[in-house]
Design an enzyme around this catalytic site. Structure first.
Site, PDB file in Angstrom:
ATOM      1  N   ARG A 193       1.906  58.348  64.923  1.00 57.53           N
ATOM      2  CA  ARG A 193       0.554  57.797  64.743  1.00 57.53           C
ATOM      3  C   ARG A 193       0.421  57.003  63.453  1.00 57.53           C
ATOM      4  O   ARG A 193      -0.571  56.295  63.257  1.00 57.53           O
ATOM      5  CB  ARG A 193      -0.496  58.917  64.734  1.00 57.53           C
ATOM      6  CG  ARG A 193      -0.651  59.661  66.033  1.00 57.53           C
ATOM      7  CD  ARG A 193      -1.957  60.448  66.048  1.00 57.53           C
ATOM      8  NE  ARG A 193      -2.017  61.446  64.989  1.00 57.53           N
ATOM      9  CZ  ARG A 193      -1.626  62.707  65.121  1.00 57.53           C
ATOM     10  NH1 ARG A 193      -1.098  63.120  66.271  1.00 57.53           N
ATOM     11  NH2 ARG A 193      -1.745  63.573  64.122  1.00 57.53           N
ATOM     12  N   ASN A 231      -7.252  53.134  48.047  1.00 58.24           N
ATOM     13  CA  ASN A 231      -8.206  52.174  47.511  1.00 58.24           C
ATOM     14  C   ASN A 231      -7.677  51.386  46.321  1.00 58.24           C
ATOM     15  O   ASN A 231      -7.966  50.200  46.166  1.00 58.24           O
ATOM     16  CB  ASN A 231      -9.497  52.902  47.116  1.00 58.24           C
ATOM     17  CG  ASN A 231     -10.729  52.119  47.495  1.00 58.24           C
ATOM     18  OD1 ASN A 231     -10.638  50.993  47.979  1.00 58.24           O
ATOM     19  ND2 ASN A 231     -11.893  52.704  47.274  1.00 58.24           N
ATOM     20  N   ARG A 239     -15.741  52.452  52.477  1.00 55.83           N
ATOM     21  CA  ARG A 239     -14.970  52.631  51.243  1.00 55.83           C
ATOM     22  C   ARG A 239     -15.330  51.545  50.238  1.00 55.83           C
ATOM     23  O   ARG A 239     -15.585  50.387  50.603  1.00 55.83           O
ATOM     24  CB  ARG A 239     -13.461  52.576  51.529  1.00 55.83           C
ATOM     25  CG  ARG A 239     -12.959  53.645  52.485  1.00 55.83           C
ATOM     26  CD  ARG A 239     -13.133  55.059  51.939  1.00 55.83           C
ATOM     27  NE  ARG A 239     -12.405  55.256  50.708  1.00 55.83           N
ATOM     28  CZ  ARG A 239     -11.125  55.644  50.649  1.00 55.83           C
ATOM     29  NH1 ARG A 239     -10.445  55.853  51.761  1.00 55.83           N
ATOM     30  NH2 ARG A 239     -10.535  55.822  49.492  1.00 55.83           N
ATOM     31  N   PRO A 252      -5.715  61.292  47.099  1.00 54.78           N
ATOM     32  CA  PRO A 252      -4.426  60.848  46.558  1.00 54.78           C
ATOM     33  C   PRO A 252      -3.783  59.789  47.444  1.00 54.78           C
ATOM     34  O   PRO A 252      -3.858  59.861  48.670  1.00 54.78           O
ATOM     35  CB  PRO A 252      -3.592  62.134  46.543  1.00 54.78           C
ATOM     36  CG  PRO A 252      -4.585  63.239  46.543  1.00 54.78           C
ATOM     37  CD  PRO A 252      -5.766  62.741  47.316  1.00 54.78           C
ATOM     38  N   GLU A 253      -3.160  58.802  46.808  1.00 57.67           N
ATOM     39  CA  GLU A 253      -2.454  57.769  47.562  1.00 57.67           C
ATOM     40  C   GLU A 253      -1.010  58.228  47.805  1.00 57.67           C
ATOM     41  O   GLU A 253      -0.567  59.268  47.315  1.00 57.67           O
ATOM     42  CB  GLU A 253      -2.540  56.442  46.827  1.00 57.67           C
ATOM     43  CG  GLU A 253      -3.999  56.039  46.573  1.00 57.67           C
ATOM     44  CD  GLU A 253      -4.230  54.563  46.359  1.00 57.67           C
ATOM     45  OE1 GLU A 253      -3.396  53.742  46.760  1.00 57.67           O
ATOM     46  OE2 GLU A 253      -5.287  54.217  45.785  1.00 57.67           O
ATOM     47  N   LYS A 301       0.237  59.725  53.478  1.00 60.05           N
ATOM     48  CA  LYS A 301      -0.495  60.741  52.723  1.00 60.05           C
ATOM     49  C   LYS A 301      -0.264  62.149  53.267  1.00 60.05           C
ATOM     50  O   LYS A 301      -1.051  63.060  52.994  1.00 60.05           O
ATOM     51  CB  LYS A 301      -1.991  60.401  52.738  1.00 60.05           C
ATOM     52  CG  LYS A 301      -2.298  59.042  52.102  1.00 60.05           C
ATOM     53  CD  LYS A 301      -3.775  58.729  52.139  1.00 60.05           C
ATOM     54  CE  LYS A 301      -4.053  57.362  51.519  1.00 60.05           C
ATOM     55  NZ  LYS A 301      -5.498  57.039  51.478  1.00 60.05           N
TER      56      LYS A 301
END
Length: 271
Positions: free
Chosen positions: A127, A168, A260, A2-3, A52
């Site tokens: 991070r 993506n 990817r 999931p984005e 995310k």
């Protein structure tokens, strides 16, 4: 995976359904049993997303950190909930469990479901790069890293330490919308181009939060060949390898970049 818009949509839903009241938390699977015992019956005071990552904040000061990964998903239910089915890592039940109102949700298959202390939450968010869906995001932060890097911009956009929440689909589509090759080095992306990319993400991603779907094709191009899946809006290049570009008619191509799948139009995105 999931984005970011999916996690922000979940954070919003959980604010509406659970925040401000005590929640019952259990781990039918058992893998989160100790964590669940720490928060069961406590008031959920906040629900937010950063990229995310989903964060549930409790009155006791601890936070539940959830990363869905490839297979994680919440399964919502009105109350009373049925017996757990499958490997339920965490079950949350809101107010009204004895009546017809209230909600519950089962979390299955996440990469992470863990208790974090405030310093650990701070270390996690430190991070992460700027999140276009957060009001406190600073677009200059990713720009500094991008302009110093020779890595392809297509890779940098997927690096959650550079920009948080882009996956993506948004990566492929926003680069197409701005005519930028995914292989262009980050140092070759101008401040003006980055500003336009960021502004586009700030406009596009909230649509995903509101609708649950990624609408990325401009109205004048939203016709012709259907989407790659029946329940998804059309895309320009994502999962359209071998098809004709919706704008110029050239063939959309595919490659693998840093593990990817990558899609782009070599005519609209030269270089």
């Amino acid at each position: 995976m999931p984005e970011g818009h999916t996690l922000h949509r979940l954070a919003l839903l959980h604010r509406e359904r659970f925040v401000g009241a005590a929640v019952r938390v259990s781990s039918p699977q058992g893998r989160f049993a100790e964590g669940a015992a720490l928060i069961d019956g406590r008031v959920l005071t906040g629900s937010e997303a950063h990229g995310k990552h989903l964060l549930h904040h409790y009155e006791s000061g601890v936070t539940v950190h959830i990363h869905l990964g490839l297979y994680g998903k919440f399964y919502d239910s009105a109350l009373p909930m049925a017996a757990p089915v499958g490997q339920v890592r965490m079950r949350m039940i809101g107010a009204g469990e004895r009546g017809e109102s209230g909600f519950g949700t089962d979390l299955r298959g996440p990469n992470a479901c863990e208790i974090l202390t405030p310093p650990e939450v701070e270390a996690l968010t430190d991070r992460l790069g700027a999140d276009p869906l957060r009001a406190d995001a600073d677009p200059e932060q990713p720009l500094r890293r991008i302009r110093r890097s020779r890595r392809p911009i297509g890779a940098l956009l997927m690096d959650q330490a550079v920009i948080a929440g882009v996956g993506n689909v948004y990566r492929a589509e926003v680069l197409f919308r701005h005519g930028i090759s995914p292989y262009r080095p980050g140092s070759g992306v101008s401040a003006e181009e980055w500003g336009a990319i960021w502004a586009d993400l700030v406009e596009l991603m909230p649509v995903g939060v509101a609708t649950g779907l990624m609408h990325v094709v401009r109205p004048e191009h939203d016709h012709g060949e259907p989407s790659y899946a029946p329940d998804r809006p059309r895309t320009y290049v994502y999962r359209r390898a071998g098809a004709a570009c919706r704008v110029c008619g050239a063939t959309v191509v595919h490659a693998v970049l840093e593990g990817r799948n990558l899609f782009w139009c070599p005519n609209c995105q030269p270089g």
